[in-house]
Design a protein around this motif. Sequence first.
Motif, mmCIF file in Angstrom:
data_model
loop_
_atom_site.group_PDB
_atom_site.id
_atom_site.type_symbol
_atom_site.label_atom_id
_atom_site.label_comp_id
_atom_site.label_asym_id
_atom_site.label_seq_id
_atom_site.Cartn_x
_atom_site.Cartn_y
_atom_site.Cartn_z
ATOM 1 N N ARG A 25 -32.889 -1.003 -105.840
ATOM 2 C CA ARG A 25 -33.701 -1.735 -106.814
ATOM 3 C C ARG A 25 -34.251 -0.803 -107.894
ATOM 4 O O ARG A 25 -34.194 -1.110 -109.079
ATOM 5 N N ALA A 28 -31.654 0.148 -110.361
ATOM 6 C CA ALA A 28 -31.446 -0.921 -111.345
ATOM 7 C C ALA A 28 -32.611 -0.968 -112.330
ATOM 8 O O ALA A 28 -32.408 -1.179 -113.537
ATOM 9 N N ASN A 29 -33.832 -0.743 -111.841
ATOM 10 C CA ASN A 29 -34.995 -0.720 -112.733
ATOM 11 C C ASN A 29 -34.782 0.256 -113.884
ATOM 12 O O ASN A 29 -35.176 -0.009 -115.020
ATOM 13 N N PHE A 30 -34.217 1.418 -113.562
ATOM 14 C CA PHE A 30 -34.107 2.459 -114.572
ATOM 15 C C PHE A 30 -32.691 2.602 -115.132
ATOM 16 O O PHE A 30 -32.382 3.570 -115.812
ATOM 17 N N GLN A 149 -39.978 5.798 -102.639
ATOM 18 C CA GLN A 149 -41.025 6.103 -103.610
ATOM 19 C C GLN A 149 -40.751 7.436 -104.298
ATOM 20 O O GLN A 149 -40.957 7.577 -105.498
ATOM 21 N N ALA A 152 -38.216 6.767 -106.778
ATOM 22 C CA ALA A 152 -38.801 6.080 -107.938
ATOM 23 C C ALA A 152 -39.388 7.089 -108.921
ATOM 24 O O ALA A 152 -39.147 7.011 -110.131
ATOM 25 N N VAL A 153 -40.146 8.058 -108.395
ATOM 26 C CA VAL A 153 -40.766 9.070 -109.266
ATOM 27 C C VAL A 153 -39.681 9.832 -110.027
ATOM 28 O O VAL A 153 -39.757 10.013 -111.252
ATOM 29 N N TYR A 156 -37.707 7.713 -112.575
ATOM 30 C CA TYR A 156 -38.530 7.474 -113.759
ATOM 31 C C TYR A 156 -38.410 8.648 -114.725
ATOM 32 O O TYR A 156 -38.196 8.466 -115.926
ATOM 33 N N PRO B 95 -46.801 5.165 -119.585
ATOM 34 C CA PRO B 95 -47.395 5.703 -118.350
ATOM 35 C C PRO B 95 -48.097 7.043 -118.585
ATOM 36 O O PRO B 95 -49.179 7.280 -118.032
ATOM 37 N N ILE B 136 -44.367 0.393 -117.646
ATOM 38 C CA ILE B 136 -43.329 1.363 -117.255
ATOM 39 C C ILE B 136 -42.013 0.849 -117.823
ATOM 40 O O ILE B 136 -41.572 -0.241 -117.451
ATOM 41 N N PRO B 137 -41.398 1.601 -118.746
ATOM 42 C CA PRO B 137 -40.157 1.088 -119.347
ATOM 43 C C PRO B 137 -39.052 0.968 -118.298
ATOM 44 O O PRO B 137 -38.805 1.902 -117.546
ATOM 45 N N THR B 138 -38.423 -0.192 -118.238
ATOM 46 C CA THR B 138 -37.353 -0.418 -117.268
ATOM 47 C C THR B 138 -36.152 -1.037 -117.965
ATOM 48 O O THR B 138 -36.223 -1.423 -119.135
ATOM 49 N N SER B 139 -35.075 -1.124 -117.211
ATOM 50 C CA SER B 139 -33.819 -1.636 -117.736
ATOM 51 C C SER B 139 -33.826 -3.159 -117.774
ATOM 52 O O SER B 139 -34.472 -3.814 -116.947
ATOM 53 N N VAL B 141 -31.423 -4.939 -116.875
ATOM 54 C CA VAL B 141 -30.671 -5.401 -115.704
ATOM 55 C C VAL B 141 -31.641 -5.879 -114.623
ATOM 56 O O VAL B 141 -31.461 -6.917 -114.019
ATOM 57 N N GLN B 142 -32.682 -5.083 -114.376
ATOM 58 C CA GLN B 142 -33.673 -5.442 -113.359
ATOM 59 C C GLN B 142 -35.006 -4.856 -113.829
ATOM 60 O O GLN B 142 -35.367 -3.725 -113.490
ATOM 61 N N PRO B 143 -35.727 -5.615 -114.667
ATOM 62 C CA PRO B 143 -36.956 -5.062 -115.236
ATOM 63 C C PRO B 143 -38.122 -4.987 -114.262
ATOM 64 O O PRO B 143 -39.047 -4.212 -114.484
ATOM 65 N N SER B 144 -38.080 -5.732 -113.183
ATOM 66 C CA SER B 144 -39.254 -5.846 -112.317
ATOM 67 C C SER B 144 -39.236 -4.820 -111.193
ATOM 68 O O SER B 144 -38.371 -4.838 -110.320
ATOM 69 N N MET B 145 -40.207 -3.913 -111.215
ATOM 70 C CA MET B 145 -40.269 -2.872 -110.192
ATOM 71 C C MET B 145 -40.991 -3.361 -108.948
ATOM 72 O O MET B 145 -41.885 -4.196 -109.029
ATOM 73 N N ASN B 146 -40.623 -2.802 -107.816
ATOM 74 C CA ASN B 146 -41.393 -2.986 -106.588
ATOM 75 C C ASN B 146 -42.792 -2.398 -106.793
ATOM 76 O O ASN B 146 -42.963 -1.349 -107.413
ATOM 77 N N GLN B 149 -43.366 1.170 -105.509
ATOM 78 C CA GLN B 149 -42.610 2.169 -106.269
ATOM 79 C C GLN B 149 -43.245 2.400 -107.630
ATOM 80 O O GLN B 149 -43.332 3.531 -108.107
ATOM 81 N N ALA B 152 -46.111 4.532 -107.080
ATOM 82 C CA ALA B 152 -45.683 5.921 -106.855
ATOM 83 C C ALA B 152 -45.503 6.648 -108.176
ATOM 84 O O ALA B 152 -45.983 7.768 -108.365
ATOM 85 N N VAL B 153 -44.818 5.999 -109.121
ATOM 86 C CA VAL B 153 -44.587 6.628 -110.438
ATOM 87 C C VAL B 153 -45.922 6.946 -111.107
ATOM 88 O O VAL B 153 -46.149 8.057 -111.597
#
Lengths: 264, 264
Positions: A25, A28-30, A149, A152-153, A156, B95, B136-139, B141-146, B149, B152-153
């Motif tokens: 996940r 995909a987020n990044f 996690q 994730a860091v 990012y 961030p 938090i800039p995301t893609s 494809v899947q913009p929604s982060m857990n 996570q 953590a960032v």
Amino acid sequence: MLPAVNLTVVLHQTRSPDNLGAVARVMANFGFSRLVLSDPATYAFRAAERLAVKSDSVLDAMAVAQNLPEALKDCVYAVGTTSRTQIEGRTALTPEEAAARLADQSRRGRVALVMGGEQRGLSNEELAFCTDFLVIPTSDVQPSMNLAQATAVLLYLCSREGRKPAEAVAPVAPVASEQQGAKMGTVRALGERMRQVMLEAQFLNPQAPDHILMELERSLLRAELTQREAELWLTAFKHVGRAMGGGKGTPGKGAPSPGPGQDG
Amino acid sequence: MLPAVNLTVVLHQTRSPDNLGAVARVMANFGFSRLVLSDPATYAFRAAERLAVKSDSVLDAMAVAQNLPEALKDCVYAVGTTSRTQIEGRTALTPEEAAARLADQSRRGRVALVMGGEQRGLSNEELAFCTDFLVIPTSDVQPSMNLAQATAVLLYLCSREGRKPAEAVAPVAPVASEQQGAKMGTVRALGERMRQVMLEAQFLNPQAPDHILMELERSLLRAELTQREAELWLTAFKHVGRAMGGGKGTPGKGAPSPGPGQDG
């Protein structure tokens, strides 16, 4: 800049399908999509889907390798994650340094971020397969981060490198074939061949050949060989081995001709 | 620098004990210990312990607030996390900007990092309780982060701020009481009192009082009031309200004397 397609995330000996799903996940987020499992401790990949929200594409394209060298064989650079800041005289990179180096090395080919297993992380032997290693600074209260996690860091920071414009010195055109960085698989094969030859030549101590050999291999990694150079070295050692009469396998072909622009 | 003791992590409407445990673990990883649950959607706190490896201290000290304003009442600054880059004319922080601002504002008192619930994040109304918001800039494809996570960032970036030396301009001594930043609870009480007075004075439209009131409140937040100044404002509005004959509650005490160094 770090093109997302050039970054491979390698999970070594991952045990938890939940972690696998969570890593998919956050990849995909990044915007990262290349995931390789190295010697996985679980094959319950379908169980990972629960946490891999909208990241089926990452799981679908996931590859499995038998061991870490195989997982890294197509990469020109790899950085492993650990909690130890000093290993055999090498010093850990910060997460920011590692992200910058991944971005820099991605100009030469594919690069890998290697994450260790949940139970014991990456051993010194496993980290030795990586060009560099990094540490995420944590508190003494609870130094050990959850795998997903930590990923994730780091992703990012890699995605932030990906958004930076390419440096002026970076080539705008695709990397010319003669500048393609040496794949770690080729460097590894070279290391194995060097081991044979140097043992037979009684240069390496048969009881403990690894330490000296690692030093030699590491110096080659530091040289940032091109693929062509690595193949030249490999073929050279094959021939040396044959000339010494060791006879363990015959080289498939002779030395490539040294003309420019040719693949070896 | 960002003293860890000054950062509160606020989880609003958290639904998953797993996420709660994972957030507790990453807080312990980075040396943070103040966790507040705002209007939690689960009370299965014991179930969180499975993922809160070696972070019992975080869960043990955790506080529960009925709503977001209550969770923030002791803080002088709060930044909320969302995926929307523009909200009612305000622009999201990156961030890194948010971590720097949390560090800067922590010189005035406690600061809060606010994370929304798993299902819908933070609404515009909830973000309005926060001084700033971040993305938090995301893609695509899947913009929604857990949730864990994303935390953590952000805590990684905050811990990095914590390791920076204090700026030369920052006070080395503890904040003098007259410089203590206004607590958001006091500012909120001031906002409520302003609403009463301004409605009675027919300044605010009773059908839609919030928009104008928010603008006024936000200008006060931007002013970085001291606690003393906020209490002065609050007492002033109590007196104004009483003088207008609204009579909703009588102020507990008169205006504090304006002598320096006194608490209002």
